[in-house]
Design a protein around this motif. Sequence first.
Motif, short mmCIF file in Angstrom:
data_model
loop_
_atom_site.label_atom_id
_atom_site.label_comp_id
_atom_site.label_asym_id
_atom_site.label_seq_id
_atom_site.Cartn_x
_atom_site.Cartn_y
_atom_site.Cartn_z
N GLN A 133 -4.54 -16.38 -5.94
CA GLN A 133 -4.64 -16.42 -4.48
C GLN A 133 -3.98 -15.17 -3.91
OE1 GLN A 133 -2.85 -19.90 -2.77
NE2 GLN A 133 -4.31 -21.32 -3.70
N GLU A 134 -4.63 -14.59 -2.90
CA GLU A 134 -4.01 -13.49 -2.16
C GLU A 134 -3.65 -13.99 -0.77
OE1 GLU A 134 -4.81 -8.94 -0.49
OE2 GLU A 134 -6.41 -10.01 -1.55
N HIS A 135 -2.43 -13.71 -0.34
CA HIS A 135 -1.95 -14.06 0.99
C HIS A 135 -1.59 -12.77 1.71
CE1 HIS A 135 -1.38 -18.52 0.35
NE2 HIS A 135 -1.53 -18.08 -0.90
N ARG A 136 -2.41 -12.39 2.68
CA ARG A 136 -2.17 -11.16 3.42
C ARG A 136 -0.98 -11.32 4.35
NH1 ARG A 136 -4.18 -6.46 1.86
NH2 ARG A 136 -4.17 -5.71 4.01
N ILE A 137 -0.08 -10.33 4.32
CA ILE A 137 1.06 -10.32 5.22
C ILE A 137 0.75 -9.45 6.44
CG2 ILE A 137 3.50 -9.68 5.45
CD1 ILE A 137 3.67 -10.15 2.37
N ASP A 138 0.22 -8.28 6.19
CA ASP A 138 -0.27 -7.39 7.24
C ASP A 138 -1.27 -6.44 6.58
OD1 ASP A 138 1.23 -5.28 6.01
OD2 ASP A 138 2.97 -5.77 7.22
N GLU A 139 -1.67 -5.38 7.28
CA GLU A 139 -2.70 -4.51 6.73
C GLU A 139 -2.22 -3.71 5.52
OE1 GLU A 139 -3.76 -1.02 9.13
OE2 GLU A 139 -2.19 -1.64 10.56
N TYR A 140 -0.90 -3.70 5.28
CA TYR A 140 -0.37 -2.90 4.18
C TYR A 140 0.21 -3.74 3.04
CZ TYR A 140 -0.54 0.73 7.77
OH TYR A 140 -0.95 1.61 8.75
N SER A 173 0.83 -1.20 0.00
CA SER A 173 0.00 0.00 0.00
C SER A 173 0.87 1.25 0.00
CB SER A 173 -0.92 0.00 1.22
OG SER A 173 -1.54 1.26 1.37
N LYS A 174 0.42 2.26 -0.75
CA LYS A 174 1.14 3.54 -0.75
C LYS A 174 1.06 4.21 0.63
CE LYS A 174 0.51 4.37 -5.69
NZ LYS A 174 1.89 4.01 -6.02
N ASN A 175 0.12 3.77 1.46
CA ASN A 175 -0.03 4.34 2.81
C ASN A 175 0.82 3.62 3.85
OD1 ASN A 175 -2.02 6.18 1.89
ND2 ASN A 175 -3.59 4.57 2.05
N ALA A 176 1.60 2.64 3.41
CA ALA A 176 2.42 1.88 4.37
C ALA A 176 3.42 2.81 5.05
CB ALA A 176 3.15 0.76 3.64
N PRO A 177 3.53 2.74 6.37
CA PRO A 177 4.49 3.60 7.07
C PRO A 177 5.92 3.22 6.75
CG PRO A 177 3.55 1.99 8.58
CD PRO A 177 2.80 1.84 7.29
N LYS A 178 6.81 4.19 6.78
CA LYS A 178 8.22 3.91 6.56
C LYS A 178 8.79 3.20 7.78
CE LYS A 178 9.07 7.76 3.41
NZ LYS A 178 9.87 8.97 3.13
N PRO A 179 9.77 2.34 7.57
CA PRO A 179 10.38 1.63 8.72
C PRO A 179 10.94 2.61 9.74
CG PRO A 179 11.12 0.71 6.63
CD PRO A 179 10.38 1.95 6.30
N THR A 180 10.76 2.28 11.01
CA THR A 180 11.29 3.15 12.07
C THR A 180 12.80 2.99 12.22
OG1 THR A 180 10.76 1.43 13.69
CG2 THR A 180 9.12 3.17 13.34
#
Length: 265
Positions: free
Chosen positions: A247-254, A196-203
């Motif tokens: 098939q879609e395999h979700r990793i996390d919300e992003y 997702s383009k809304n995925a936060p950048k790594p801390t």
Amino acid sequence: MNLGAIPVDWFVCPVTRETLVRVGNCLKSSVADYCLDKNGYFFDFVPDQIPVFEKKDWRTWQTLQDNSVVSYTEDPEKNLLVGHRPDGIAFAEFAKFSGKILDIGCGPQEIPTHIQHGASTDAVFVGIDPLVGFQPRGFSFVRGLGECLPFRDGLFDQTVFATSLDHFIEPIVALREAKRVTKKGGETIVWIGEKSKNAPKPTIRNAWYDDLKIPDGAEDPFHFKRFSPDEFEAFAKEAGQKVSDHQEHRIDEYKSSHFYRLTSA
């Protein structure tokens, strides 16, 4: 799994697709010679002139390749399909590998997770990648590019892109090439990652990552452009392939992994 040498009659010139003539350690066409490396591990089919690429794109690609080598060297477990990775094993289970299989953009590792854990007794794997990587590989290998494959028409039962297609200069050309070298009734198996383009950048970021440059025309340090499932399906259609399974395999919300099975349209 057959780890032997690739029969020479499988090859054609990647530029003209003419039959090659073996002379010593080289395979000759009317436009170029393609030779074994000095250790005899693989033939090098990267052509000197690549008509489908523009010079500016080729320069961008070279920088992206250099960046990828840094990531593979500094953090292979996150950036390569190696070892007992659940996502690689899930892809192998989806693919149901059988027969002659070409892994396009197989990466530099000795053996990718999906090959190591997904080979049936009748599976014969061939990998192609511009990176020489680990040698000798745990499967048959040639150096080359997915947009100009050095194999004759209708050779493989399956062709595979495992997280590699968004690294290509011309993904549609690569999909057409995969279709060309796949047997009638065969299939192309594709794994793409969606972020997702809304995925936060790594801390926490590594110094080696911050030193990488994004070349002109690229979306990030490693990809020309990440594409969505809708964009990929449009590419497949333009390349003359149709989706027969997904098939879609979700990793996390992003993030998600998408597995596709394509057949000729």
